[in-house]
Design an enzyme around this catalytic site. Structure first.
Site, PDB file in Angstrom:
ATOM      1  N   LYS A 173     -13.526   0.759  -6.218  1.00  0.00           N
ATOM      2  CA  LYS A 173     -12.829  -0.521  -6.114  1.00  0.00           C
ATOM      3  C   LYS A 173     -11.954  -0.519  -4.865  1.00  0.00           C
ATOM      4  O   LYS A 173     -11.011   0.265  -4.755  1.00  0.00           O
ATOM      5  CB  LYS A 173     -11.939  -0.759  -7.337  1.00  0.00           C
ATOM      6  CG  LYS A 173     -11.404  -2.186  -7.363  1.00  0.00           C
ATOM      7  CD  LYS A 173     -10.295  -2.379  -8.382  1.00  0.00           C
ATOM      8  CE  LYS A 173      -8.929  -2.225  -7.773  1.00  0.00           C
ATOM      9  NZ  LYS A 173      -8.578  -3.196  -6.726  1.00  0.00           N
ATOM     10  N   GLU A 248      -3.229  10.211  -3.598  1.00  0.00           N
ATOM     11  CA  GLU A 248      -2.646  10.146  -2.244  1.00  0.00           C
ATOM     12  C   GLU A 248      -1.696   8.968  -2.237  1.00  0.00           C
ATOM     13  O   GLU A 248      -2.133   7.818  -2.277  1.00  0.00           O
ATOM     14  CB  GLU A 248      -3.755   9.937  -1.206  1.00  0.00           C
ATOM     15  CG  GLU A 248      -4.803  11.024  -1.166  1.00  0.00           C
ATOM     16  CD  GLU A 248      -4.253  12.354  -0.698  1.00  0.00           C
ATOM     17  OE1 GLU A 248      -3.237  12.356   0.025  1.00  0.00           O
ATOM     18  OE2 GLU A 248      -4.832  13.386  -1.061  1.00  0.00           O
ATOM     19  N   GLU A 383      10.251   3.416   0.712  1.00  0.00           N
ATOM     20  CA  GLU A 383       9.132   3.114   1.610  1.00  0.00           C
ATOM     21  C   GLU A 383       9.095   1.604   1.888  1.00  0.00           C
ATOM     22  O   GLU A 383       8.983   0.810   0.957  1.00  0.00           O
ATOM     23  CB  GLU A 383       7.809   3.554   0.965  1.00  0.00           C
ATOM     24  CG  GLU A 383       6.636   3.408   1.911  1.00  0.00           C
ATOM     25  CD  GLU A 383       5.296   3.753   1.260  1.00  0.00           C
ATOM     26  OE1 GLU A 383       5.060   3.330   0.115  1.00  0.00           O
ATOM     27  OE2 GLU A 383       4.477   4.431   1.925  1.00  0.00           O
TER      28      GLU A 383
HETATM   29  P1  NAD Z   1      -1.251  -0.177  -4.673  1.00  0.00           P
HETATM   30  O1  NAD Z   1      -0.851   1.039  -5.414  1.00  0.00           O
HETATM   31  O2  NAD Z   1      -0.626  -1.457  -5.030  1.00  0.00           O
HETATM   32  O3  NAD Z   1      -2.827  -0.422  -4.797  1.00  0.00           O
HETATM   33  C1  NAD Z   1      -3.776   0.558  -4.417  1.00  0.00           C
HETATM   34  C2  NAD Z   1      -5.059   0.321  -5.187  1.00  0.00           C
HETATM   35  O4  NAD Z   1      -4.827   0.568  -6.572  1.00  0.00           O
HETATM   36  C3  NAD Z   1      -5.584  -1.111  -5.101  1.00  0.00           C
HETATM   37  O5  NAD Z   1      -6.994  -1.102  -5.057  1.00  0.00           O
HETATM   38  C4  NAD Z   1      -5.091  -1.715  -6.411  1.00  0.00           C
HETATM   39  O6  NAD Z   1      -5.858  -2.812  -6.846  1.00  0.00           O
HETATM   40  C5  NAD Z   1      -5.242  -0.527  -7.342  1.00  0.00           C
HETATM   41  N1  NAD Z   1      -4.432  -0.574  -8.560  1.00  0.00           N
HETATM   42  C6  NAD Z   1      -3.249  -1.197  -8.766  1.00  0.00           C
HETATM   43  N2  NAD Z   1      -2.848  -1.031 -10.049  1.00  0.00           N
HETATM   44  C7  NAD Z   1      -3.779  -0.272 -10.660  1.00  0.00           C
HETATM   45  C8  NAD Z   1      -3.931   0.244 -11.984  1.00  0.00           C
HETATM   46  N3  NAD Z   1      -3.048  -0.006 -12.945  1.00  0.00           N
HETATM   47  N4  NAD Z   1      -5.009   1.002 -12.262  1.00  0.00           N
HETATM   48  C9  NAD Z   1      -5.929   1.269 -11.298  1.00  0.00           C
HETATM   49  N5  NAD Z   1      -5.858   0.780 -10.047  1.00  0.00           N
HETATM   50  C10 NAD Z   1      -4.782   0.034  -9.718  1.00  0.00           C
HETATM   51  O7  NAD Z   1      -1.032   0.167  -3.129  1.00  0.00           O
HETATM   52  P2  NAD Z   1      -1.243  -0.798  -1.884  1.00  0.00           P
HETATM   53  O8  NAD Z   1      -0.095  -1.751  -1.837  1.00  0.00           O
HETATM   54  O9  NAD Z   1      -2.627  -1.312  -1.869  1.00  0.00           O
HETATM   55  O10 NAD Z   1      -1.128   0.242  -0.672  1.00  0.00           O
HETATM   56  C11 NAD Z   1       0.071   0.640  -0.082  1.00  0.00           C
HETATM   57  C12 NAD Z   1       0.502   1.988  -0.581  1.00  0.00           C
HETATM   58  O11 NAD Z   1      -0.519   2.952  -0.369  1.00  0.00           O
HETATM   59  C13 NAD Z   1       1.708   2.518   0.155  1.00  0.00           C
HETATM   60  O12 NAD Z   1       2.604   3.078  -0.764  1.00  0.00           O
HETATM   61  C14 NAD Z   1       1.134   3.598   1.048  1.00  0.00           C
HETATM   62  O13 NAD Z   1       2.013   4.617   1.435  1.00  0.00           O
HETATM   63  C15 NAD Z   1       0.032   4.129   0.210  1.00  0.00           C
HETATM   64  N6  NAD Z   1      -0.958   4.833   1.017  1.00  0.00           N
HETATM   65  C16 NAD Z   1      -1.043   6.198   0.918  1.00  0.00           C
HETATM   66  C17 NAD Z   1      -1.952   6.889   1.705  1.00  0.00           C
HETATM   67  C18 NAD Z   1      -2.089   8.399   1.627  1.00  0.00           C
HETATM   68  O14 NAD Z   1      -3.072   8.918   2.123  1.00  0.00           O
HETATM   69  N7  NAD Z   1      -1.151   9.100   1.032  1.00  0.00           N
HETATM   70  C19 NAD Z   1      -2.782   6.184   2.584  1.00  0.00           C
HETATM   71  C20 NAD Z   1      -2.653   4.792   2.658  1.00  0.00           C
HETATM   72  C21 NAD Z   1      -1.744   4.124   1.856  1.00  0.00           C
END
Ligand code: NAD
Length: 479
Positions: A173, A248, A383
């Protein structure tokens, strides 16, 4: 444009026929819809993946490798189309999508297409006991891959490529905020001859579609990249089911600048590490600590250069900073600028929304530098994930080390110095999964990638990823 799910090699509507609007961040307009997939769609994807697994897991390494490399070549051949799609969906400058995002997605497939032919397992001879142990590395079965919006195809493929290279079948997804290139990837996989059901892509919200993947009793491993709060929630759901988890998560990375560094190189790289991709990279050095002996000079030079950056439409070739990914995200980042003011932070430049001619409803924000009063204020602890950095002076190594480590995160750190002993001392003590010295975001795909503390659990990259996506089984033979 209507995006569909890619299940069992076919593009299909969600079973509920429910859809979510997809926005173009550069002009704030809805330009398409994506499926709001339910549990039933995830189940269909799982059934397809399960059916494909016996044959795919027995497909020779040479054949798997050939298909992955073919996907990589097709991505390269479609570079323009994919870069345009990524830029339109995410708001990032098209130049960045063309030079970083899409080439890296292609590299992910090429890299793991090659890596799987070199992956090996161990054997242990038990001397004096006439026994030998050998360890099989078997694919897990059906695995789930969930990715965020900031580097959409780049991070999506960083998971999918090692998962399928090692013989698993995938239910994946992408972020609902940036689904377009994941959708296009389905077409490429078909053309490359990836058998039906090996990769299934379901679109939808995290709380419904994502949750259904994590909760699925027979999806045995979850590779997730996203926010720390989401990671914690996923861990809570998956742990009692004993799923393998790779998380991650977020970062609040220090960029530590000593007076003995190569100044010009540091200054130019620091501009990138602060504002590349609108500051929406988990690895961005959002807390800048500067040796007090060069603090005033750095401050003046940095701010002057930042004022020259062009905030503009992502498709303009001279745009340095495009649009933020969404309206709610723009609002969140702007709130932090207000928090900084309340905390007596000084806005050295930026801080305002930008109106781009002809794209007045786009989500543009000036690159912002805040002189922070303390390392403990909210803008130095939480963040922000946008074009906002803080700067602060430090007097000595111990002081800066303490400030650098005094956050809940531990993803990456950057160090600018030419002193070898200091490099060794600091690198040993920085609480981070990745330390860059005199560079930033230089990536060798063989190296372990991931964070400590609230930045996650597990490592991606190279053989680490292939180990994650396989289960070791030891066989002991007495002779
Ligand atoms: P998010 O956690 O809101 O969403 C990430 C993904 O998880 C999306 O596909 C979302 O639909 C899904 N998701 C949300 N709730 C869920 C649930 N209950 N169950 C399963 N899936 C769910 O994050 P975002 O806003 O898309 O991305 C930004 C964040 O990602 C920032 O905190 C950033 O630091 C982090 N990030 C980390 C890395 C790394 O390698 N450590 C890389 C890129 C981004």
């Amino acid at each position: 444009m209507n995006i569909k799910n890619y299940i069992n090699g076919e593009f299909i509507k969600p079973t509920s026929n429910e859809w979510i609007d997809n926005y173009n961040p550069s002009n704030g307009e809805v330009y398409g819809q994506i499926p709001n997939s339910s549990k039933a769609d995830v189940e269909n994807a799982y059934i397809a993946a399960k059916a494909a697994f016996p044959s795919w897991s027995q497909t020779t390494l040479e054949e798997r490798s050939r298909i992955l490399i073919k996907i990589s070549e097709l991505l390269e051949a479609n570079l323009e189309r994919f870069a345009e799609a990524e830029s339109k969906d995410n708001g990032k400058p098209i130049s960045l999508a063309k030079t970083v995002d899409i080439p890296r997605a292609a590299s992910n497939f090429r890299f793991f297409g090659n890596a799987i032919t070199q992956f090996a397992s161990e054997s242990h001879e038990s001397a004096g006991e006439n026994a030998i142990n050998y360890t099989l590395r078997q694919p897990i079965g059906v695995v789930g891959c969930i990715s965020p919006w900031n580097l959409p195809l780049y991070l999506f493929t960083w998971k999918i490529a090692p998962a399928i290279a090692s013989g698993n079948c995938v239910v994946a997804k992408p972020s609902e905020v940036t689904p377009l290139t994941a959708y296009l990837l389905g077409e490429i996989c078909d053309e490359a001859g990836l058998p039906k059901g090996v990769l299934n892509i379901v679109h939808g919200l995290g709380t419904t579609t994502g949750q259904a993947i994590v909760e699925h009793p027979d999806i045995k491993a979850i590779s997730f990249t996203g926010g720390t709060a989401t990671g914690a929630h996923i861990a809570k759901v998956a742990a009692p089911m004993f799923k393998k988890l790779s998380l991650e998560l977020g970062g609040k990375n220090p960029n530590i600048i000593f007076a003995d560094c190569d100044y010009d190189d540091m200054l130019n790289t620091t501009i990138r590490s602060s504002f590349a991709n609108q500051g929406q990279i988990c690895l961005c050095g959002s807390r800048i600590f500067v040796d007090s002996s060069i603090y005033e000079k750095f401050k003046a030079d940095f701010v002057e250069k930042i004022k020259q950056l062009k905030v503009g439409h992502p498709s303009d070739s001279d745009t340095n900073i495009g649009a933020l990914v969404s309206k709610p995200h723009l609002e969140k980042v702007k709130t932090y600028i207000e928090v900084a003011k309340e905390e007596n932070g000084k806005i050295l430049c930026g801080g305002n929304k930008v109106t781009v001619k002809n794209y007045e409803n786009g989500y543009y924000l000036e690159p912002t530098v805040i002189e922070a009063p303390s390392d403990e204020c909210r803008v130095n602890q939480e963040e922000i994930f946008g074009p906002v950095v803080t700067i602060m002076p430090f007097d000595n190594e111990d002081e800066v080390l303490q400030m650098a480590n005094k956050v809940k995160y531990g993803l990456s750190a950057t160090l600018w110095t030419n002193d070898l002993k200091r490099t060794m001392r600091m690198s040993n003590q920085l609480q981070a999964g990745i330390v860059w010295v005199n560079t930033w975001m230089m990536r060798d795909l063989r190296t372990p990638f991931g964070g400590v503390k609230a930045s996650g659990v597990g490592r991606e990259g190279g053989f680490e990823a292939l180990r994650f996506f396989t289960e070791p089984k030891n066989i002991c033979i007495k002779y």
